[in-house]
Design a protein around this motif. Structure first.
Motif, PDB file in Angstrom:
ATOM      1  N   THR A   1       0.839  -1.185   0.000  1.00  0.00           N
ATOM      2  CA  THR A   1       0.000   0.000   0.000  1.00  0.00           C
ATOM      3  C   THR A   1       0.878   1.240   0.000  1.00  0.00           C
ATOM      4  OG1 THR A   1      -1.672  -1.178   1.290  1.00  0.00           O
ATOM      5  CG2 THR A   1      -1.879   1.207   1.149  1.00  0.00           C
ATOM      6  N   ASN A   2       0.483   2.233  -0.786  1.00  0.00           N
ATOM      7  CA  ASN A   2       1.214   3.489  -0.852  1.00  0.00           C
ATOM      8  C   ASN A   2       0.658   4.453   0.205  1.00  0.00           C
ATOM      9  OD1 ASN A   2       2.785   5.635  -1.562  1.00  0.00           O
ATOM     10  ND2 ASN A   2       1.987   5.841  -3.629  1.00  0.00           N
ATOM     11  N   TRP A   3       1.495   4.857   1.142  1.00  0.00           N
ATOM     12  CA  TRP A   3       1.101   5.800   2.189  1.00  0.00           C
ATOM     13  C   TRP A   3       1.782   7.140   1.944  1.00  0.00           C
ATOM     14  CZ3 TRP A   3      -2.425   4.422   5.933  1.00  0.00           C
ATOM     15  CH2 TRP A   3      -2.735   3.060   6.004  1.00  0.00           C
ATOM     16  N   TRP A   4       1.092   8.209   2.331  1.00  0.00           N
ATOM     17  CA  TRP A   4       1.579   9.562   2.105  1.00  0.00           C
ATOM     18  C   TRP A   4       1.704  10.334   3.408  1.00  0.00           C
ATOM     19  CZ3 TRP A   4       3.117  11.314  -2.625  1.00  0.00           C
ATOM     20  CH2 TRP A   4       2.730  10.572  -3.734  1.00  0.00           C
ATOM     21  N   GLY A   5       2.669  11.232   3.454  1.00  0.00           N
ATOM     22  CA  GLY A   5       2.752  12.180   4.545  1.00  0.00           C
ATOM     23  C   GLY A   5       1.780  13.326   4.333  1.00  0.00           C
ATOM     24  N   GLN A   6       1.714  14.225   5.322  1.00  0.00           N
ATOM     25  CA  GLN A   6       0.743  15.307   5.278  1.00  0.00           C
ATOM     26  C   GLN A   6       1.229  16.479   4.439  1.00  0.00           C
ATOM     27  OE1 GLN A   6       2.842  14.765   7.724  1.00  0.00           O
ATOM     28  NE2 GLN A   6       3.652  16.753   8.388  1.00  0.00           N
ATOM     29  N   GLY A   7       2.488  16.494   4.110  1.00  0.00           N
ATOM     30  CA  GLY A   7       3.052  17.574   3.308  1.00  0.00           C
ATOM     31  C   GLY A   7       3.742  18.604   4.168  1.00  0.00           C
TER      32      GLY A   7
END
Length: 124
Positions: free
Chosen positions: A111-117
């Protein structure tokens, strides 16, 4: 289940440097590729740099020779050292990680997880 927490953004003058960090935590079995995208106002999100678990790196042409991506697998952290910053590097930078969670360890689903930026602003 998985959190990516970024730090290190800010305001810098053109020609300056910043170092971004992104730490992964949560129910993680393994992490594959990690990296950074960025999105400037009115533009599409673009890949800046990526790094495999074995340390192989890939960079956008616009940042080659100025940015360096690295990772600490023990700390589940990816870094982006940005030197010789230009006005056009101004953007929100997002880290990502391709994760197999503990719950998916048997099947190996990624699964590809992202930070909040994190905002990077370069003044000219």
């Amino acid at each position: 289940q998985v959190q990516l927490v970024e730090s290190g953004g800010g305001l810098v003058q053109a020609g300056g440097s910043l170092r971004l960090s992104c730490a992964a935590s949560g129910s993680i079995f393994s992490i594959g590729d990690m990296g950074w995208h960025r999105q400037a106002p009115g533009k599409q999100r673009e890949l800046v740099a990526s790094i495999t678990s074995g340390g192989r790196t890939n960079y956008a042409d616009s940042v080659k020779g100025r940015f360096t991506i690295s990772r600490d697998n023990a700390k589940k952290t990816v870094y982006l050292q940005m030197n010789s910053l230009k006005f056009e590097d101004t953007a929100v930078y997002y880290c990502y990680a391709l994760v197999v969670t503990a719950g998916q360890a048997m099947g190996g689903a990624i699964t590809n997880w992202w930070g909040q930026g994190t905002q990077v602003t370069v003044s000219s």
